[in-house]
Motif scaffolding. Structure first.
Motif, PDB file in Angstrom:
ATOM      1  N   GLY A 131      19.479  -8.563  -9.805  1.00 19.64           N
ATOM      2  CA  GLY A 131      19.937  -7.700  -8.726  1.00 19.64           C
ATOM      3  C   GLY A 131      21.316  -7.118  -8.903  1.00 19.64           C
ATOM      4  O   GLY A 131      21.908  -6.648  -7.927  1.00 19.64           O
ATOM      5  N   VAL A 132      21.874  -7.104 -10.120  1.00 20.00           N
ATOM      6  CA  VAL A 132      23.181  -6.492 -10.316  1.00 20.00           C
ATOM      7  C   VAL A 132      23.024  -4.996 -10.568  1.00 20.00           C
ATOM      8  O   VAL A 132      21.935  -4.512 -10.889  1.00 20.00           O
ATOM      9  N   ILE A 133      24.126  -4.263 -10.409  1.00 24.79           N
ATOM     10  CA  ILE A 133      24.118  -2.812 -10.575  1.00 24.79           C
ATOM     11  C   ILE A 133      25.054  -2.450 -11.725  1.00 24.79           C
ATOM     12  O   ILE A 133      26.266  -2.658 -11.622  1.00 24.79           O
ATOM     13  N   PRO A 134      24.533  -1.915 -12.817  1.00 28.14           N
ATOM     14  CA  PRO A 134      25.402  -1.489 -13.917  1.00 28.14           C
ATOM     15  C   PRO A 134      26.343  -0.369 -13.471  1.00 28.14           C
ATOM     16  O   PRO A 134      25.937   0.548 -12.758  1.00 28.14           O
ATOM     17  N   VAL A 135      27.607  -0.461 -13.888  1.00 30.54           N
ATOM     18  CA  VAL A 135      28.604   0.549 -13.533  1.00 30.54           C
ATOM     19  C   VAL A 135      29.437   0.899 -14.756  1.00 30.54           C
ATOM     20  O   VAL A 135      29.477   0.170 -15.740  1.00 30.54           O
ATOM     21  N   ASP A 136      30.114   2.045 -14.669  1.00 26.66           N
ATOM     22  CA  ASP A 136      31.114   2.425 -15.665  1.00 26.66           C
ATOM     23  C   ASP A 136      32.347   1.553 -15.421  1.00 26.66           C
ATOM     24  O   ASP A 136      32.935   1.608 -14.333  1.00 26.66           O
TER      25      ASP A 136
ATOM     26  N   ILE B 203      18.894  -1.484  -0.680  1.00 28.29           N
ATOM     27  CA  ILE B 203      19.725  -0.842  -1.705  1.00 28.29           C
ATOM     28  C   ILE B 203      18.944  -0.666  -3.001  1.00 28.29           C
ATOM     29  O   ILE B 203      19.128   0.301  -3.734  1.00 28.29           O
ATOM     30  N   ALA B 204      18.054  -1.629  -3.280  1.00 31.89           N
ATOM     31  CA  ALA B 204      17.290  -1.577  -4.527  1.00 31.89           C
ATOM     32  C   ALA B 204      16.358  -0.369  -4.577  1.00 31.89           C
ATOM     33  O   ALA B 204      15.901   0.011  -5.661  1.00 31.89           O
ATOM     34  N   GLY B 205      16.073   0.242  -3.443  1.00 34.90           N
ATOM     35  CA  GLY B 205      15.173   1.386  -3.406  1.00 34.90           C
ATOM     36  C   GLY B 205      15.871   2.731  -3.360  1.00 34.90           C
ATOM     37  O   GLY B 205      15.238   3.753  -3.072  1.00 34.90           O
ATOM     38  N   TRP B 206      17.174   2.764  -3.623  1.00 37.12           N
ATOM     39  CA  TRP B 206      17.926   4.015  -3.533  1.00 37.12           C
ATOM     40  C   TRP B 206      17.884   4.840  -4.812  1.00 37.12           C
ATOM     41  O   TRP B 206      18.505   5.898  -4.882  1.00 37.12           O
TER      42      TRP B 206
END
Length: 360
Positions: free
Chosen positions: A291-296, A280-283
């Motif tokens: 390893g978290v994903i910033p979101v709205d 997922i980190a390479g998408w």
């Protein structure tokens, strides 16, 4: 047909058509990566909005960490449930989702993502190809494994089963002398859960204070006063004793050199999990520390159009890493996803008490 596809039987024609194309490629409105508690509830919320979906998880069973690491651990902050074991919570979520018979692909990791919003293609390490209009990442903290204390010879005791990083059944430790190492909720919760089950419990932490919920700390004080748990502070693990993988003692030491030998025959080490987003980190997603994903926070959209994230993997200001917050995020994300997956269909908000279960 994959054995998990049989769960699609009994649905309406609209749903069944969304599952598998004539070529055998799964086609859905939402591909949900992660079948932990938040992923399961996200699937329910999507189906309530008549969005077809499919669950994908690297583990062989649904439930994520709740099922794999601590199925008998009590949880106290689920609304309407004063206390419920993690495994029972997963069972309830599965029963809630059962009317929709959502298909799933288990024991698989998503290895590739291509395409764009409205037409994504996902591939897995088992050779699956999944077409999805949107993607929802509910992968917790990604692939996870325990942080192991750096003790000589610990591998032998791990293989022997006397050093553990999770407890599936309390009864497996009945009558044991258990050393529990760690200063967070997991260590304190398991000291309390094993009180009255284990013959003796030592709770080891390098500091005098534990990082656990106030109510848990209050109960820990009561357990210590009752002689059910002994606090060993400020000490940390130093060495293990035993033969052929069978633990016979744990040596602990303080910062000033004082040593104690605890005659424990089990060691439970709770020093957190090492996590990895994997492929997922390479998408091309924007990612943050750990390893978290910033979101709205209003829509749970990631930096990649058509891809959303909920649960522990999602990050935004004010975020609380609680299952109940993940549940709220799942509902919000489902509504935002509808606008992408079905842009020509207006969505009118309805409460479940009026809409009922939208099953054909």
């Amino acid at each position: 047909m994959d054995e998990t596809d049989h769960q699609a039987e009994g649905r309406g024609v609209e749903d069944a058509a969304a599952d598998v194309a004539p070529t055998g490629v799964a086609i859905v409105d939402v591909a949900i990566i992660g079948a932990g508690p938040v992923g399961l509830f996200a699937a329910f919320q999507c189906r309530m909005l008549r969005l077809s979906c499919l669950l994908i998880d690297a583990l062989a069973e649904t439930g994520g960490q709740c099922a794999a690491l601590y199925p008998e651990k009590p949880i106290y902050d689920i609304p309407g449930l004063p206390e419920i074991e993690a495994g029972a919570l997963i069972g309830n979520l599965e029963r809630q989702l059962m009317p929709f018979a959502v298909p799933r692909r288990l024991s698989r990791r998503v290895t590739g993502l291509s395409g764009e919003a409205g037409d994504f293609t996902l591939t897995t390490d088992a050779g699956d190809t999944i077409r999805a209009r949107t993607v929802l990442i509910a992968a917790g903290a990604g692939a996870f494994g325990p942080n192991r204390p750096p003790l000589p010879g610990i591998e032998d005791f791990e293989r022997g089963g006397t050093v553990q990083y999770l407890v599936r059944q309390r009864e497996s430790l009945r009558g044991c002398a258990v050393a529990i190492a760690g200063g967070g909720d997991s260590a304190v919760d398991w000291a309390l859960a094993l009180a009255g089950v284990a013959e003796r419990i030592w709770l080891i932490h390098r500091r005098d204070r534990f990082r656990a919920a106030p109510e848990s700390l209050r109960r820990l004080d009561e357990a210590v006063e009752a002689g059910l748990v002994e606090r060993v502070v400020p000490f940390q693990l130093q060495a293990l004793a035993g033969e052929n993988g069978i633990l016979s003692g744990v040596t602990v030491a303080s910062l000033d050199g004082e040593q104690r030998i605890l005659p424990a025959n089990r060691l439970l080490a709770f020093f957190g999990l090492s996590t990895d987003l994997g492929p997922i980190a390479g998408w091309g997603l924007e990612t943050g520390l750990h390893g978290v994903i910033p979101v709205d926070p209003a829509t749970l959209r990631t930096s990649l159009p058509g891809v959303f994230a909920v649960g522990d993997v999602a990050s935004y200001p004010g975020k609380l890493k609680l299952i109940l917050q993940g549940f709220s995020e799942a509902a919000m994300a489902a509504h935002a996803i509808h606008a992408v997956a079905k842009p020509d269909q207006a969505l009118r908000f309805e409460h479940s008490t009026t809409s009922g279960l939208p099953i054909s």
